[in-house]
Design an enzyme around this catalytic site. Sequence first.
Site, PDB file in Angstrom:
ATOM      1  N   PHE A   1       0.810  -1.226   0.000  1.00 16.42           N
ATOM      2  CA  PHE A   1       0.000   0.000   0.000  1.00 16.42           C
ATOM      3  C   PHE A   1       0.843   1.277   0.000  1.00 16.42           C
ATOM      4  CE2 PHE A   1      -2.917  -2.836   2.721  1.00 16.42           C
ATOM      5  CZ  PHE A   1      -3.507  -3.390   1.590  1.00 16.42           C
TER       6      PHE A   1
ATOM      7  N   LYS B   1      13.846 -12.147   5.246  1.00 11.30           N
ATOM      8  CA  LYS B   1      13.654 -13.189   6.261  1.00 11.30           C
ATOM      9  C   LYS B   1      12.237 -13.750   6.232  1.00 11.30           C
ATOM     10  CE  LYS B   1      11.281 -10.381   9.160  1.00 11.30           C
ATOM     11  NZ  LYS B   1      10.143 -10.555  10.057  1.00 11.30           N
TER      12      LYS B   1
ATOM     13  N   GLN C   1       3.268 -10.805   4.697  1.00 16.72           N
ATOM     14  CA  GLN C   1       4.233 -10.125   3.830  1.00 16.72           C
ATOM     15  C   GLN C   1       5.058 -11.121   3.013  1.00 16.72           C
ATOM     16  OE1 GLN C   1       4.546  -6.301   3.943  1.00 16.72           O
ATOM     17  NE2 GLN C   1       2.541  -7.093   4.465  1.00 16.72           N
TER      18      GLN C   1
END
Length: 369
Positions: free
Chosen positions: A113, A221, A316
């Site tokens: 976003f 990660k 994510q």
Amino acid sequence: MAPSNTNPVAVTDEVLQKSRVTVVGSGNWGSVAAKLIASNTLNINSFHDEVRMWVFEETMPSGEKLSEVINRTNENVKYLPGIKLPKNVVADPDIEHAVKDANMLVFVTPHQFMEGICKRLVGKIRKDAVAISLIKGMEVKREGPCMISTLISEILGISCCVLMGANIANEIAVEKFSEATVGYRDNKEIADKWVRLFNTPYFLVSAVQDVEGVELCGTLKNVVALAAGFVDGLDMGNNTKAAIMRIGLREMKALSKLLFPSVKDNTFFESCGVADLITTCLGGRNRRCADAFARNGGKRSFDELEAEMLQGQKLQGVSTAKEVYEVLSHRGWFELFPLFSTVHQICSGRLAPSAIVEYTEHSARLPLL
């Protein structure tokens, strides 16, 4: 009555020079960041007490607006239930109003976003504003990957540091000890100011001069955490998970240095590096959802699992895995990064979760060798 020794002009100057902070984002980590910051602004004279927190407005089941509930109860009942926010945190659903007086902007929203948010803020922020990004992710453009801190700097024309680390939000919310790393480019004075704003006895913050290294650690990660979750969901055991984490760290370091040769080796030994990798592979939301994905044989989509398991929070890792895959495809680097390549192919349904570790009677092929 004795005359006052206070110079009203000096007092006015001091008030004008105080920094005003706005947190752009109010999810789980955004609310915890606001809690940390607001506890410090009350006690450090160089900051205004009030911390604005931009809330993407939602209507609660009661019919009340989320921002109204936060301001009435001092609690983000949707994304950080059970944790009281300091009374100087003010939820604001109007993003332009939330940022207009702030000269320190803390960005903590899902990375997909951010381009739209930054474009909305062009011409709406103070000319002396600086920013820090707590966002894990990147934008992939035709010319290559663009880190979120770079996106903020380029669109808004302001300096942007980053803060990453072994930071599972719910643990910090209840004030369990953890660490974080601020990455800065060239202005140590601004970095030190961010450290003062975030640092508490239970949240220890240090600064390193390596924006890209710190930010890529926090971004990549999440892809490794998906791989760790697949291993857990297939009950492959701790030895396999440790191998995946080691290979993941190696690929994180190699890709970071190929993309940005300035990245420093020591950054991977800061909280943003190996510590964040460990905690995310043990307990983060990407690991949990990947575990569930593998246990269901890849038959339930990540969108479905996200909606069911995360109560409105965003994964994510899956979008980052896709973005990394696009970079590898564009550069012809698939063979150099088999773990990263395999994770995206599992997420997209091209490979089964068991592909994370394939072996025959005579040889092993962790997407690792």
